[in-house]
Write a protein that holds these residues in place. Structure first.
Motif: not given
Ligand SMILES: Cc1cc2nc3c(=O)[nH]c(=O)nc-3n(C[C@H](O)[C@H](O)[C@H](O)COP(=O)(O)OP(=O)(O)OC[C@H]3O[C@@H](n4cnc5c(N)ncnc54)[C@H](O)[C@@H]3O)c2cc1C
Lengths: 313, 247
Positions: B236-237, B232-234, B243-244, B239-241, B246-247, B222
Motif C-alpha cells: 500500500l505504501v 499488505a502495508a508495504e 503510483e498515486a 502504491l501511494l508513493h 501522495v506520500i 485496488k
C-alpha cells in the motif's frame, strides 16, 4: 465595489482569505469594479497585511463574535455601494452572510468551487445533495458568494497601501457570549490538511487512536473521526468529518475501521485519493476507495506506520 | 409559548440520484423529513413538554412536502403550515416566503436545521433571523429557556460557546442537541386529523440552477488482502508513493 471579508486568526490573514481575494479580483476585473476589504476583529487584527491587498480596508473592532455584529459590520462597509461580497466559506460566515444576503436582497452562492462573471451576472459551481452533485448556478447582482477553502490559487499582495477606514457601529446586543470553550489546537488544522487519517468505531477504543495520531504525524496530516467515535466520547467533535462535522478535501484520506456511511462520505468523498482499512470486504467504504486493505486494523495500522517510516528513511 | 420548527423534505442520503435533462430527478428517490430539521422538531416538542404551549411545524416545498409535515405531526407537533412552492429556491427567497407567516404566528422561538441535505445550504437560519429582525444562534447543541431569554451552547468554527440570547430568536440545530423520537402508531393516527394550512408562494428564486451533474469520482478500488498485514502495508505504501504520489 467588490467587498472581501478578510478572515484572520488574530495575527495573520487566513489562507482562505487569500483565496477569496483571488476570486474577488476576478469578479472585479470582469465587472469593472474595485476591490475593498473588510476586517472584523475581536482585539488584534492584521491591518498592515490586509491593506496590502486592497485599495480600501474597512476595519471594525467588534468584540466577541456574534452573527448579528458581523453582519452589521459587513453591511456598514457595503453602504459604499456593493456589487458583490466575497468571503471564505466557514460555518460562521455561512450564518452571518445569510443575514447579509437577506438584508441586501442578494443572490447567495454558498461554498463555491469556482465563480466567474459574464454579461453582468455571476456564475458559480458548487456541490449539493451532500456533496454528491455538482451544480452550476447563476445570480444577478448584487451577489454574496462564499469560497470553499482549497479551491482557488492564493492572491499575491498588490503592494498597495490601502486606505484604512474605521467603521463605527451602533451596539448590537441581542446575543451575550457567556463562556468560550476553546478547542485545543495541535498540529495541522483538519480542514486545511493535505493528509487526513480518520479512525472509526472499528478501532475499538480511544487508546487505539494513539496509533492514528502517530500515522497522521508521520504523514504531516491531521486526525479525523467518525460520528460513532465522537458519540462514544473517544474523540472531540471538532475532529468529526461528515455532514454534521467538517468537510475535508485532502490529497490523501485514510479511513481506518470506518464503514463508509453516506453522512460520513459527504465530508470526504471529494478527497483526491481515498484509502480504506476494514476487516469486512463488503464494507461500503471500499466502493469509494482507491486503495484498501481487507484486514484487522490492529495489525494493519502498526504495519503501515512501520512501512511509512521505512520509506522515509 | 409557541415553538416553531421549520422543515423541508429531502432525498434520503442513501437513495440513488438520477439526472434527467441536466437536473437531478428525484422521482425514484426515497424522500424524508430532513434529518437536520428533525432535531428542530424534537427540540420544539421537548420545549413544549417542559414549558407548555404549542409546537407548530412549518414546511416549505412542493406538494409532496406534506408527507414530511405529517411525519413531524406524527412525532407530536400540534399543527402544520405548508408554504407550497415547486422547484429550487435560494435561502433568501425561502426566508421571504416564510417571514410573513412566522411574523403572524409570533413564536417564542424558531428552530431549523444547520444544513439542508439537498441544496447543502447553511444560510436559512441567518436569512430567517434577518427577515424577522431577531438574533440567530447557529449549530446549537444545548438550549434552555430562562424567562425572556434563552441560554444556548453552540459550535463555532473553532471551539464552542455558551450564549444568552433575547427571545424570540432563530436556532439552527444539529447532532448532539437531542435524539429525535420515532413517530408512534397512535401518533401517526392522530397526525391524520391534525390541521395543515396551505399557503401558496408566488415569488421566485434569485439564484437559478443551470445544470446539475453527478460526478461520482471513479475510484481505483485496488483492494489488497491483509492476511499478511506487513506485506499488505508495504505494498500500500509503495502504491501511494509510486503510483498515486501522495506520500
Ligand atoms: C443526520 C445525521 C448526520 C450524520 N453526520 C455524520 C457525520 O458528520 N460524520 C459521520 O461519520 N457520521 C455521521 N452520521 C452517522 C453515520 O450514519 C454512521 O453512523 C457513522 O458514520 C458510522 O461510523 P463508523 O463507520 O465509525 O462506525 P460503524 O458504522 O460502526 O463501522 C465500523 C466499521 O469498522 C469495521 N471494523 C470493526 N472492527 C474492525 C477491525 N478490528 N479492523 C478493521 N475494521 C473493523 C466494521 O467492519 C465497520 O465497517 C450521521 C447520521 C445522521 C442521521
Amino acid at each position: 465595489m467588490i467587498l472581501v471579508v478578510l478572515d484572520h486568526d488574530g495575527s495573520r490573514l487566513r489562507k482562505a482569505s487569500l483565496e477569496a481575494l483571488t476570486r474577488a479580483r476576478r469578479l472585479a476585473e470582469a465587472l469593472g469594479e474595485r476591490v475593498a476589504g473588510v476586517l472584523l476583529a475581536e482585539g488584534q487584527a492584521p491591518v498592515e497585511e490586509a491593506r496590502g491587498h486592497v485599495e480600501t480596508l474597512y476595519v471594525a473592532e467588534l468584540g466577541p463574535y456574534t452573527a448579528e455584529k458581523w453582519a452589521a459590520g459587513i453591511l456598514e462597509a457595503a453602504k459604499a455601494g456593493v456589487k458583490a461580497i466575497v468571503a471564505p466559506s466557514s460555518r460562521q460566515s455561512r450564518t452571518y452572510l445569510g443575514r447579509v444576503a437577506y438584508a441586501l436582497k442578494a443572490g447567495l452562492l454558498e461554498d463555491t468551487l469556482d465563480s466567474w462573471a459574464e454579461g453582468g451576472q455571476v456564475y458559480a459551481t458548487r456541490y449539493a445533495y451532500l456533496n454528491r452533485v455538482t451544480q452550476k448556478v447563476r445570480s444577478a447582482l448584487p451577489v454574496v458568494l462564499t469560497v470553499k477553502p482549497n479551491t482557488t490559487p492564493l492572491a499575491e499582495p498588490l503592494g498597495a497601501q490601502g486606505e484604512v477606514v474605521a467603521l463605527s457601529l451602533p451596539p448590537v446586543a441581542t446575543v451575550e457570549v457567556l463562556e468560550r470553550v476553546q478547542e485545543e489546537k495541535k498540529g495541522v488544522s483538519l480542514t486545511e490538511a493535505d493528509v487526513v487519517v480518520t479512525g472509526g468505531r472499528g478501532l475499538g477504543s480511544p487508546e487505539a487512536f494513539q496509533k492514528v495520531e502517530e500515522l497522521a504525524a508521520l504523514l504531516g496530516g491531521a486526525v479525523g473521526a467518525t460520528r460513532a467515535v465522537v458519540d462514544a466520547g473517544w474523540r472531540p467533535y471538532s475532529e468529526q468529518v461528515g455532514q454534521t462535522g467538517k468537510t475535508v478535501q485532502p490529497s490523501l484520506y485514510i479511513a481506518l475501521g470506518v464503514s463508509g456511511a453516506v453522512q460520513h462520505l459527504a465530508g470526504m468523498n471529494k478527497s483526491k485519493y481515498i484509502v480504506a482499512v476494514n476487516k469486512d470486504p463488503e464494507a461500503p467504504i471500499f466502493k469509494h476507495a482507491d486503495y484498501g486493505i481487507v484486514g484487522d486494523v490492529h495489525q494493519v495500522l502498526p504495519a503501515l506506520i512501520h512501512a511509512v517510516k521505512k520509506l522515509k528513511d | 409559548m409557541k415553538f416553531i420548527a421549520v422543515i423541508r423534505q429531502v432525498p434520503d442520503g442513501e437513495s440513488r440520484l438520477r439526472i434527467q435533462g441536466d437536473r437531478v430527478d428525484l422521482s425514484g428517490a426515497t424522500l424524508i423529513l430532513d434529518q437536520m430539521d428533525e432535531y428542530g422538531v424534537e427540540e420544539a416538542l421537548r420545549l413544549k413538554e417542559k414549558h407548555g404551549g404549542e409546537a407548530v411545524v412549518v414546511g416549505f416545498g412542493p406538494e409532496r412536502t406534506e408527507e414530511a409535515i405529517r411525519t413531524a405531526l406524527a412525532m407530536g407537533m400540534d399543527r402544520g403550515i405548508h408554504v407550497v412552492y415547486e422547484g429550487y429556491a435560494d435561502p433568501v427567497t425561502v426566508a421571504e416566503a416564510l417571514a410573513p407567516i412566522l411574523k403572524e404566528e409570533s413564536p417564542t422561538l424558531i428552530l431549523t436545521g444547520g444544513q439542508q441535505a439537498d441544496w447543502d445550504s447553511q444560510a436559512l437560519g441567518g436569512a430567517l433571523a434577518e427577515a424577522l429582525g431577531v438574533p440567530v444562534v447557529a449549530w446549537t447543541t444545548a438550549l434552555e429557556l430562562e424567562g425572556e431569554t434563552a441560554k444556548a451552547k453552540h459550535d463555532l468554527d473553532e471551539g464552542a460557546e455558551w450564549v444568552r440570547v433575547r427571545l424570540p430568536a432563530v436556532f439552527t440545530t444539529q447532532q448532539g442537541l437531542n435524539e429525535p423520537r420515532y413517530p408512534t402508531l397512535p401518533g401517526i393516527m392522530k397526525a391524520k386529523k391534525k390541521e395543515i394550512k396551505k399557503v401558496p408562494f408566488g415569488g421566485g428564486s434569485r439564484v437559478e440552477i443551470l445544470q446539475e451533474s453527478i460526478q461520482e469520482k471513479t475510484r481505483l478500488q485496488k483492494v489488497l488482502d491483509g492476511k499478511d498485514p506487513v506485506a499488505a502495508a508495504e505494498e500500500l505504501v509503495r502504491l501511494l508513493h509510486e503510483e498515486a504520489k501522495v506520500i
